[in-house]
Design a protein around this motif. Sequence first.
Motif, PDB file in Angstrom:
ATOM      1  N   SER A 150     -52.234  19.935  15.903  1.00  0.00           N
ATOM      2  CA  SER A 150     -52.293  19.630  17.327  1.00  0.00           C
ATOM      3  C   SER A 150     -51.712  18.247  17.602  1.00  0.00           C
ATOM      4  O   SER A 150     -51.470  17.452  16.683  1.00  0.00           O
ATOM      5  CB  SER A 150     -53.746  19.667  17.798  1.00  0.00           C
ATOM      6  OG  SER A 150     -54.493  18.632  17.152  1.00  0.00           O
ATOM      7  N   LEU A 151     -51.517  17.951  18.872  1.00  0.00           N
ATOM      8  CA  LEU A 151     -51.039  16.622  19.249  1.00  0.00           C
ATOM      9  C   LEU A 151     -51.986  15.529  18.755  1.00  0.00           C
ATOM     10  O   LEU A 151     -51.530  14.549  18.144  1.00  0.00           O
ATOM     11  CB  LEU A 151     -50.863  16.541  20.767  1.00  0.00           C
ATOM     12  CG  LEU A 151     -50.473  15.176  21.333  1.00  0.00           C
ATOM     13  CD1 LEU A 151     -49.165  14.678  20.739  1.00  0.00           C
ATOM     14  CD2 LEU A 151     -50.377  15.244  22.867  1.00  0.00           C
ATOM     15  N   PRO A 152     -53.311  15.651  18.958  1.00  0.00           N
ATOM     16  CA  PRO A 152     -54.199  14.620  18.402  1.00  0.00           C
ATOM     17  C   PRO A 152     -54.081  14.486  16.883  1.00  0.00           C
ATOM     18  O   PRO A 152     -54.159  13.381  16.341  1.00  0.00           O
ATOM     19  CB  PRO A 152     -55.598  15.108  18.812  1.00  0.00           C
ATOM     20  CG  PRO A 152     -55.368  15.928  20.026  1.00  0.00           C
ATOM     21  CD  PRO A 152     -54.053  16.611  19.798  1.00  0.00           C
ATOM     22  N   HIS A 153     -53.894  15.602  16.202  1.00  0.00           N
ATOM     23  CA  HIS A 153     -53.747  15.547  14.747  1.00  0.00           C
ATOM     24  C   HIS A 153     -52.507  14.759  14.351  1.00  0.00           C
ATOM     25  O   HIS A 153     -52.541  13.943  13.422  1.00  0.00           O
ATOM     26  CB  HIS A 153     -53.676  16.969  14.185  1.00  0.00           C
ATOM     27  CG  HIS A 153     -53.653  17.022  12.689  1.00  0.00           C
ATOM     28  ND1 HIS A 153     -54.727  16.624  11.923  1.00  0.00           N
ATOM     29  CD2 HIS A 153     -52.689  17.417  11.807  1.00  0.00           C
ATOM     30  CE1 HIS A 153     -54.436  16.785  10.640  1.00  0.00           C
ATOM     31  NE2 HIS A 153     -53.196  17.249  10.552  1.00  0.00           N
ATOM     32  N   TRP A 154     -51.401  14.993  15.062  1.00  0.00           N
ATOM     33  CA  TRP A 154     -50.168  14.267  14.759  1.00  0.00           C
ATOM     34  C   TRP A 154     -50.276  12.789  15.137  1.00  0.00           C
ATOM     35  O   TRP A 154     -49.716  11.922  14.469  1.00  0.00           O
ATOM     36  CB  TRP A 154     -48.973  14.928  15.442  1.00  0.00           C
ATOM     37  CG  TRP A 154     -48.368  15.973  14.561  1.00  0.00           C
ATOM     38  CD1 TRP A 154     -48.557  17.322  14.609  1.00  0.00           C
ATOM     39  CD2 TRP A 154     -47.501  15.734  13.456  1.00  0.00           C
ATOM     40  NE1 TRP A 154     -47.857  17.940  13.616  1.00  0.00           N
ATOM     41  CE2 TRP A 154     -47.193  17.003  12.892  1.00  0.00           C
ATOM     42  CE3 TRP A 154     -46.945  14.590  12.895  1.00  0.00           C
ATOM     43  CZ2 TRP A 154     -46.353  17.142  11.777  1.00  0.00           C
ATOM     44  CZ3 TRP A 154     -46.104  14.729  11.782  1.00  0.00           C
ATOM     45  CH2 TRP A 154     -45.822  15.986  11.239  1.00  0.00           C
ATOM     46  N   GLY A 158     -50.551   7.360  13.306  1.00  0.00           N
ATOM     47  CA  GLY A 158     -51.262   6.089  13.395  1.00  0.00           C
ATOM     48  C   GLY A 158     -51.792   5.587  12.067  1.00  0.00           C
ATOM     49  O   GLY A 158     -51.964   4.374  11.879  1.00  0.00           O
ATOM     50  N   THR A 159     -52.051   6.506  11.148  1.00  0.00           N
ATOM     51  CA  THR A 159     -52.605   6.115   9.849  1.00  0.00           C
ATOM     52  C   THR A 159     -51.549   6.103   8.743  1.00  0.00           C
ATOM     53  O   THR A 159     -51.877   5.833   7.581  1.00  0.00           O
ATOM     54  CB  THR A 159     -53.740   7.077   9.440  1.00  0.00           C
ATOM     55  OG1 THR A 159     -53.242   8.426   9.404  1.00  0.00           O
ATOM     56  CG2 THR A 159     -54.895   6.982  10.415  1.00  0.00           C
ATOM     57  N   GLY A 160     -50.314   6.406   9.096  1.00  0.00           N
ATOM     58  CA  GLY A 160     -49.256   6.388   8.102  1.00  0.00           C
ATOM     59  C   GLY A 160     -49.372   7.480   7.060  1.00  0.00           C
ATOM     60  O   GLY A 160     -48.952   7.288   5.907  1.00  0.00           O
ATOM     61  N   THR A 161     -49.933   8.627   7.441  1.00  0.00           N
ATOM     62  CA  THR A 161     -50.149   9.711   6.479  1.00  0.00           C
ATOM     63  C   THR A 161     -49.214  10.893   6.705  1.00  0.00           C
ATOM     64  O   THR A 161     -49.513  12.024   6.292  1.00  0.00           O
ATOM     65  CB  THR A 161     -51.610  10.187   6.531  1.00  0.00           C
ATOM     66  OG1 THR A 161     -51.942  10.568   7.883  1.00  0.00           O
ATOM     67  CG2 THR A 161     -52.556   9.096   6.060  1.00  0.00           C
ATOM     68  N   VAL A 162     -48.087  10.671   7.351  1.00  0.00           N
ATOM     69  CA  VAL A 162     -47.086  11.720   7.513  1.00  0.00           C
ATOM     70  C   VAL A 162     -46.414  11.961   6.161  1.00  0.00           C
ATOM     71  O   VAL A 162     -45.978  11.023   5.497  1.00  0.00           O
ATOM     72  CB  VAL A 162     -46.024  11.316   8.563  1.00  0.00           C
ATOM     73  CG1 VAL A 162     -44.908  12.358   8.626  1.00  0.00           C
ATOM     74  CG2 VAL A 162     -46.667  11.141   9.936  1.00  0.00           C
ATOM     75  N   GLN A 168     -40.856  11.025  18.734  1.00  0.00           N
ATOM     76  CA  GLN A 168     -40.852   9.565  18.870  1.00  0.00           C
ATOM     77  C   GLN A 168     -41.964   8.876  18.086  1.00  0.00           C
ATOM     78  O   GLN A 168     -42.019   7.646  18.054  1.00  0.00           O
ATOM     79  CB  GLN A 168     -40.964   9.192  20.341  1.00  0.00           C
ATOM     80  CG  GLN A 168     -42.302   9.597  20.973  1.00  0.00           C
ATOM     81  CD  GLN A 168     -42.444   9.174  22.416  1.00  0.00           C
ATOM     82  OE1 GLN A 168     -41.754   8.272  22.898  1.00  0.00           O
ATOM     83  NE2 GLN A 168     -43.359   9.814  23.127  1.00  0.00           N
ATOM     84  N   LEU A 169     -42.837   9.642  17.447  1.00  0.00           N
ATOM     85  CA  LEU A 169     -43.976   9.030  16.767  1.00  0.00           C
ATOM     86  C   LEU A 169     -43.546   8.254  15.531  1.00  0.00           C
ATOM     87  O   LEU A 169     -42.580   8.616  14.857  1.00  0.00           O
ATOM     88  CB  LEU A 169     -44.992  10.101  16.359  1.00  0.00           C
ATOM     89  CG  LEU A 169     -45.684  10.887  17.465  1.00  0.00           C
ATOM     90  CD1 LEU A 169     -46.717  11.822  16.858  1.00  0.00           C
ATOM     91  CD2 LEU A 169     -46.327   9.959  18.482  1.00  0.00           C
TER      92      LEU A 169
END
Length: 317
Positions: free
Chosen positions: A128-132, A137-141, A176-177
Motif C-alpha cells: 500500500s501507499l503507507p507501506h511504501w 522513510g526507513t531506507g528499506t527499499v 518520487q519517493l
Amino acid sequence: MPGHQPDHHPQVHRRRRTAHGDEPTETAPVSHVSSELHGAPSIGSAAAAAKRRRIAVCVDDFGLYPGIATAAVHLAAHGRISSVSCMTGAPAWQVGRPALRQLQALGVELGLHLDLSSHPLDARLRGSLPHWLFRAGTGTVDVNLLRREIQAQLERFEAMTGGAPDYVDGHQHLHQLPGVRTTLVDVLRERYPGRLPWLRSTRAAAAGAGHKARVIERLGNAGLSTLARRYGLAQNAHLLGVYDFSGEPDRYLTLLAGWLAGAGDGDLLVCHPSSDAAPGDPIGPARRREFEVLRSAPFDRLLKDAGLSVVPLRDMA
C-alpha cells in the motif's frame, strides 16, 4: 524546465493533436453539466486575448480495466487529452493493444505509469501507499528487486507499443519517493541514453492547489527535480488535477475551471476518466464523472476561454 531532447520520441508520435486542431470537438453537453457551466467561475475574455499557453492533459491508469481505454480513445479523438500513462502489469494491459494503436494514430504520447502498489509484476514488491512510505522513510527499499521490476515494466511497455516511453510517472506518485527515484533515474539513463523520457513533476501550482496536492509534492518532488536537473530529464512545470475524488460532475467542472484559470505554460493536468466503473474500484464513480465532464462542451469552452492548447509534453520544451 530542463532541456528537451528532440530525437526522444518515436516517429509514430509525430502527429500533433490539440483541442483546436482538425478533429471535430464534441458539442452536445452531457447530463448534469450545462452549457452555462452551472455557475463555474468564469475565466474571462482577457485570458483568451493573451498569448496561448500549452498544457498537457494526461489519462492515468490505462490497463487497469477496459473502460479506461475506451474513455482515453474517445477523449483523444476529440482533442481533449494528449498523453496516456500505462500500467503494464494491470489486468487489462494485454487486451488494450487495439486502443493503444488508436491512440498512437491520433498522435497521443504514451508513458509508463510505474506501478509498485497495485499490480507490480513481482508480487514481493506489492504494498500500500503507507507501506511504501515506510519503506522509503526507513531506507528499506530492496533496490535490486526494484531495479528488475522497473526494467520488466519497461520491457512490457516496449513490447506492446513498439518503442520507449515518452515519459515516466508513478501510480500513487511513488516514482518520487526516496530509494525509488534514484533507482528509476539510473535505469532510465542506462536504458535510454541520449533520448531520455520526461519525468512527471508533482510540483503544486502556486495558487489554487489544495492540501492533498501539497502533501503529494512534499513526498519527494524536491529530490526528484534535483535528479531531473542533474541528468537532463525534462519535466512539466506543475501538476494540476489533484483532488479527493468526491462530489458530483458540477464540482469536478468547477475544480477544472479553477485549475485551468491558473494554469501556466508547461503545466500538466492529470485525470482518471473511464466509460464505466469496475466493481471494487474505490474511485470508480469519480472516473465516470470525470469522463462525463471531460467529454462535454463546457470543458472545451473552459480550454478556449483560458487560451489553452492541449499538447503532448514533447511540444512544451
